[in-house]
Write a protein that holds these residues in place. Sequence first.
Motif, mmCIF file in Angstrom:
data_model
loop_
_atom_site.group_PDB
_atom_site.id
_atom_site.type_symbol
_atom_site.label_atom_id
_atom_site.label_comp_id
_atom_site.label_asym_id
_atom_site.label_seq_id
_atom_site.Cartn_x
_atom_site.Cartn_y
_atom_site.Cartn_z
ATOM 1 N N UNK A 41 0.930 -1.412 0.043
ATOM 2 C CA UNK A 41 -0.004 0.002 -0.128
ATOM 3 C C UNK A 41 0.838 1.154 -0.114
ATOM 4 N N UNK A 42 1.963 1.366 0.742
ATOM 5 C CA UNK A 42 2.835 2.463 0.726
ATOM 6 C C UNK A 42 3.282 2.541 -0.716
ATOM 7 N N UNK A 46 3.136 5.838 -3.200
ATOM 8 C CA UNK A 46 4.594 6.837 -3.700
ATOM 9 C C UNK A 46 4.493 6.637 -5.123
ATOM 10 N N UNK A 47 3.982 5.472 -5.877
ATOM 11 C CA UNK A 47 4.046 5.474 -7.131
ATOM 12 C C UNK A 47 2.885 6.331 -7.689
ATOM 13 N N UNK A 48 1.501 6.537 -7.081
ATOM 14 C CA UNK A 48 0.745 7.516 -7.378
ATOM 15 C C UNK A 48 1.124 8.916 -7.135
ATOM 16 N N UNK A 49 1.915 9.123 -6.147
ATOM 17 C CA UNK A 49 2.270 10.457 -5.875
ATOM 18 C C UNK A 49 3.356 10.826 -7.075
ATOM 19 N N UNK A 50 4.117 10.128 -7.420
ATOM 20 C CA UNK A 50 5.074 10.357 -8.354
ATOM 21 C C UNK A 50 4.518 10.710 -9.703
ATOM 22 N N UNK A 51 3.412 10.055 -9.931
ATOM 23 C CA UNK A 51 2.430 10.086 -11.191
ATOM 24 C C UNK A 51 1.792 11.690 -11.164
ATOM 25 N N UNK A 52 1.109 11.822 -9.971
ATOM 26 C CA UNK A 52 0.632 13.271 -9.804
ATOM 27 C C UNK A 52 1.738 14.446 -10.073
ATOM 28 N N UNK A 101 -5.430 -5.527 4.678
ATOM 29 C CA UNK A 101 -4.747 -4.513 5.348
ATOM 30 C C UNK A 101 -4.161 -3.413 4.333
ATOM 31 N N UNK A 102 -4.021 -3.923 2.928
ATOM 32 C CA UNK A 102 -3.718 -2.765 1.950
ATOM 33 C C UNK A 102 -4.808 -1.826 1.627
ATOM 34 N N UNK A 103 -6.000 -2.261 1.966
ATOM 35 C CA UNK A 103 -7.213 -1.549 1.414
ATOM 36 C C UNK A 103 -7.242 -0.403 2.395
ATOM 37 N N UNK A 104 -7.154 -0.805 3.748
ATOM 38 C CA UNK A 104 -7.287 0.149 5.052
ATOM 39 C C UNK A 104 -6.034 1.342 4.884
ATOM 40 N N UNK A 105 -4.889 0.609 4.711
ATOM 41 C CA UNK A 105 -3.721 1.544 4.683
ATOM 42 C C UNK A 105 -3.774 2.412 3.526
ATOM 43 N N UNK A 108 -6.242 5.280 4.347
ATOM 44 C CA UNK A 108 -5.522 6.247 5.082
ATOM 45 C C UNK A 108 -4.343 7.123 4.674
ATOM 46 N N UNK A 109 -3.504 6.337 3.699
ATOM 47 C CA UNK A 109 -2.444 7.219 3.080
ATOM 48 C C UNK A 109 -2.865 8.151 2.067
ATOM 49 N N UNK A 110 -3.941 7.815 1.311
ATOM 50 C CA UNK A 110 -4.659 8.440 0.440
ATOM 51 C C UNK A 110 -5.297 9.841 1.134
ATOM 52 N N UNK A 111 -5.801 9.805 2.297
ATOM 53 C CA UNK A 111 -6.233 11.262 2.843
ATOM 54 C C UNK A 111 -5.225 11.644 3.466
#
Length: 384
Positions: A41-42, A46-52, A101-105, A108-111
């Motif tokens: 999930x982390x 991180x990969x989505x953040x790099x795309x953004x 666990x990855x769905x929950x994480x 939370x990380x997206x928020x």
Amino acid sequence: MLSPFLTSMPNRICLHFLCVFAQQENLIGTLLAIFGNLLVSIAASIQKYSHVMLAGTKDSRPIYRSKAWWLGFLLTLLGEATVFVSYAFAPVALVAPLSAVSVVASSILGFIFLREKSKPKEFLGRYILVFLGCAFTVAGIYLFVTFGPNSHEQLNAENIIKHVIGWPYLLYLLLEIIAFCLLLYFYKQHNKNSFFVIILLVALLGSVTVITAKAVSGMLVVSIQGSLQISYPIFYIMLVCMVATVIFQATFLSQASCLYDSSLIACVNYILSTAFAIISGAIFYLEFNHEDVLHICMFVLGCAVCFLGVFMITKTKKKAMGFEPYVTMDMMQGIPTIHSKGWVVQPDYNGSFSYGTLVNSDNVAPTLAEAYPAAYAASDLKKD
């Protein structure tokens, strides 16, 4: 009178230590699975953040040249490897549902990390539902980990062959092959874009993946401990089946992602894949043979609560709205207007009536009579 008690004492002590050892291995496998899913999930965040970040700049370099993307890719590999190793220490019924666990994480990380925020009107409808979904998911994880199966055997080539040729698994495998062939027939011939057909194909393949992954992981761990298992043909059979099913799963999921919403895919795929994985693990590895009815019922309740939590989390994900234009004519102004799902996208009116042409040098726009002389000539003839 004491002799039966004395003779049974060593057996009771050995059984006690075996139970303690199995619980310790289950704990190790559970912690490894949780840690691996957190890393995944982390890495996705991180990969989505790099795309953004690249999308928000004028940087035209490919995404794979970004350091953040490579960091996310390496963390993904490490997380998947950790989950793979966890199958050697814990039952499939414990490891497979822990992907929640990855769905929950990720929520939370997206928020927090990606700052995925909504308008004030959407806060109650979205984030409170996400909070409740996370609470249900955590409660479900606690229940099925607490009441999950504790039986665990050391997997070597002989044990795996014994499970493969057992009649319960052969019957289950036959039914699974028949179901897979029927679904594949409907997928190829009749209803190629059916969502549930694609997800059921993925779930059936996933049930084979978890069985083979546990076998390969278990034999590798036993080989590292000193008893070489990679010289047996069953190791390579399981390895090939694992790799092949993973590739086909990725292919079907890629096709589904092009046709349907990602949150819907994540929710339904998690529920069906987890259910099929638990059933296949129970049949192949006999994970629930030594469990009583109460533990099994509480385990099923925990899985159901976890499924409900994942559904509530994925239900609040924003859908990507595609641009679907249609052109209308505003007769009051004589200007064509493009609409997209209620939003008006109107070009600048610089005195020109047509799109893609040079702006008129005159300050006055052409009238409707000048734009459509034939239509007005016809109307005049009708009057005459």
